[in-house]
Enzyme design. Structure first.
Site, PDB file in Angstrom:
ATOM      1  N   TYR A  55       0.783  -0.780   0.073  1.00 14.42           N
ATOM      2  CA  TYR A  55      -0.377  -0.633   0.282  1.00 14.42           C
ATOM      3  C   TYR A  55       0.701   1.726  -0.571  1.00 14.42           C
ATOM      4  CZ  TYR A  55      -4.189   2.961   1.244  1.00 14.42           C
ATOM      5  OH  TYR A  55      -5.410   3.855   0.625  1.00 14.42           O
ATOM      6  N   ASN A 126     -15.650   4.127   0.192  1.00 15.07           N
ATOM      7  CA  ASN A 126     -15.870   4.315  -1.167  1.00 15.07           C
ATOM      8  C   ASN A 126     -16.673   5.414  -1.704  1.00 15.07           C
ATOM      9  OD1 ASN A 126     -14.350   2.212  -1.735  1.00 15.07           O
ATOM     10  ND2 ASN A 126     -15.578   1.151  -0.881  1.00 15.07           N
ATOM     11  N   VAL A 155     -16.332   1.333  -4.432  1.00 17.11           N
ATOM     12  CA  VAL A 155     -16.228   2.773  -5.585  1.00 17.11           C
ATOM     13  C   VAL A 155     -17.509   2.903  -6.654  1.00 17.11           C
ATOM     14  CG1 VAL A 155     -14.768   4.690  -6.501  1.00 17.11           C
ATOM     15  CG2 VAL A 155     -14.099   3.394  -4.406  1.00 17.11           C
ATOM     16  N   ARG A 176     -16.941  -9.351 -15.727  1.00 21.04           N
ATOM     17  CA  ARG A 176     -17.870 -10.196 -16.699  1.00 21.04           C
ATOM     18  C   ARG A 176     -19.223 -10.236 -16.808  1.00 21.04           C
ATOM     19  NH1 ARG A 176     -18.687 -12.591 -11.396  1.00 21.04           N
ATOM     20  NH2 ARG A 176     -17.767 -10.952 -10.457  1.00 21.04           N
ATOM     21  N   GLY A 240      -7.379   3.523  -8.372  1.00 21.69           N
ATOM     22  CA  GLY A 240      -6.672   2.302  -8.164  1.00 21.69           C
ATOM     23  C   GLY A 240      -6.238   1.538  -8.833  1.00 21.69           C
ATOM     24  N   PHE A 264      -6.521  10.064  -7.558  1.00 25.74           N
ATOM     25  CA  PHE A 264      -6.927  10.963  -5.814  1.00 25.74           C
ATOM     26  C   PHE A 264      -6.627   9.022  -5.102  1.00 25.74           C
ATOM     27  CE2 PHE A 264     -10.839  10.370  -3.598  1.00 25.74           C
ATOM     28  CZ  PHE A 264     -10.525  11.945  -3.495  1.00 25.74           C
ATOM     29  N   TRP A 265      -5.996   9.918  -3.595  1.00 26.10           N
ATOM     30  CA  TRP A 265      -6.193   9.052  -2.349  1.00 26.10           C
ATOM     31  C   TRP A 265      -7.117   9.889  -1.817  1.00 26.10           C
ATOM     32  CZ3 TRP A 265      -1.123   8.245   0.720  1.00 26.10           C
ATOM     33  CH2 TRP A 265      -1.509   7.506   1.580  1.00 26.10           C
ATOM     34  N   LEU A 266      -7.677   9.119  -1.310  1.00 25.23           N
ATOM     35  CA  LEU A 266      -9.136   9.831  -0.231  1.00 25.23           C
ATOM     36  C   LEU A 266      -8.108   9.869   1.303  1.00 25.23           C
ATOM     37  CD1 LEU A 266     -11.667  10.905   0.993  1.00 25.23           C
ATOM     38  CD2 LEU A 266     -11.021   8.543   2.127  1.00 25.23           C
TER      39      LEU A 266
END
Length: 327
Positions: A55, A126, A155, A176, A240, A264-266
């Site tokens: 991470y 999310n 998200v 899918r 992501g 973007f990263w919260l």
């Protein structure tokens, strides 16, 4: 009652470094702190990446795992306003996988007692990621289109619900085909699989309307497909990397098309946002949760003592919702 915690003792892809053990109970809350009895917490991709040691930021080990959840306030420290014992709260911080946690009051937000814990525990990561990406990068107006991959993710589902509440339309990409009816029932306007060539078919899918915002959680060829669906001078936001592949963007998309690529990263937003901005954001989300606008499905709930089995389940690809831990 013992204070149970799910801890990470060592990093590794197998999850062998995860343990469920009793830890010392938290001390009484100090200035600006809140003691929360946790009820439910989800397992997010960030938690799995943390366990693997992959991470963006990693805790010093050993560490209690978890990144969000919901619980009940047991006590508040001096200087804490607007919260009291017995209040339901959402929690957004590291270390939520424990029976009781001591956190800063800035890491919690009020949640209505009418909101099911299974939904309340998912409001911290999310939905705010979805809302902020929809509003912070491009000034969209009702009727405009947004496209995204990983549309069945937490998200992605939040994007579908929130976009509909904002009057926006969504073009959604999944891997899918069996997911298509499920997302259409959630409110998705168009759902196609990764095999769809958006450079050729994107305008047909949107009825000729341009797309000025794309949200990427996969990377690699999937991200390029999204970029090819965009109008000139549009923006692609990456939040992501599920495909574990880097962005591969042809120079022409920047030179001749003027596309913009951002991330973007919260966690970064949270560290820089003013307190009143955070309060306003979570007030909107909790209101939508109460109104049924946000629908965040649950795949399965495990007792916290069964966290290793829950983590194995959460790592599987074919799920239709979050795996939760219950304390």
């Amino acid at each position: 009652m013992p204070n149970l915690a799910v801890t990470l003792e060592s990093f590794g892809s197998s999850g062998e470094g995860v343990a469920v053990r009793e830890v010392s109970p938290p001390r009484s809350p100090g200035v600006g702190e809140v003691l929360v009895k946790m009820v439910t917490a989800p397992i997010n991709p960030a938690d799995l990446n943390t366990i693997e040691g992959k991470y963006g930021t990693l805790p010093k080990l050993p560490a209690v795992l978890g990144s969000e959840g919901t619980g009940v306030v047991e006590a508040v420290g001096s200087g804490v306003e607007g919260l009291s014992a017995g209040d339901r709260v959402g929690v957004l911080c590291r270390g939520t996988w424990a029976s009781r946690i001591l956190v800063s009051a800035t890491d919690v937000f009020p949640v209505s007692a009418d909101t099911a814990p299974e939904l309340a525990c998912q409001l911290g990561v999310n939905p705010p990621t979805a809302l902020l990406m929809l509003e912070k990068f491009v000034e969209l107006i009702p009727g405009e289109w947004v496209t995204q991959n990983a549309a069945n993710s937490g998200v992605g589902r939040s994007v579908i619900s929130i976009a509909a509440a904002l009057g926006l339309k969504t073009l959604n990409i999944v891997r899918r085909p069996e997911l298509i009816p499920e997302l259409e029932a959630l409110g998705a306007d168009r759902v196609v699989t990764e095999e769809t060539d958006l450079r050729r078919e994107g305008r047909t899918l949107t009825g000729g309307k341009p797309v000025r915002l794309a949200l990427n959680a996969v990377g690699g060829a999937s991200a390029l497909n999204l970029a090819n669906a965009l109008a000139d001078d549009a923006t692609l936001v990456t939040y992501g990397a599920m495909g574990r592949q880097p962005l591969k963007i042809p120079n022409g998309l920047l030179i001749f098309r003027g596309l913009r690529f951002s991330g973007f990263w919260l966690t970064r937003w949270k560290s820089s946002a003013a307190p009143e901005e955070r309060v306003a954001l979570y007030r909107r989300l909790t209101t939508w949760a109460e109104q049924g606008v946000l629908r965040l499905p649950v795949h399965r709930i495990y007792p916290a003592a069964d966290a290793p089995a829950a983590l194995t389940e959460a790592a599987r690809e074919k799920r239709s919702g979050k795996v939760l831990l219950q304390f």
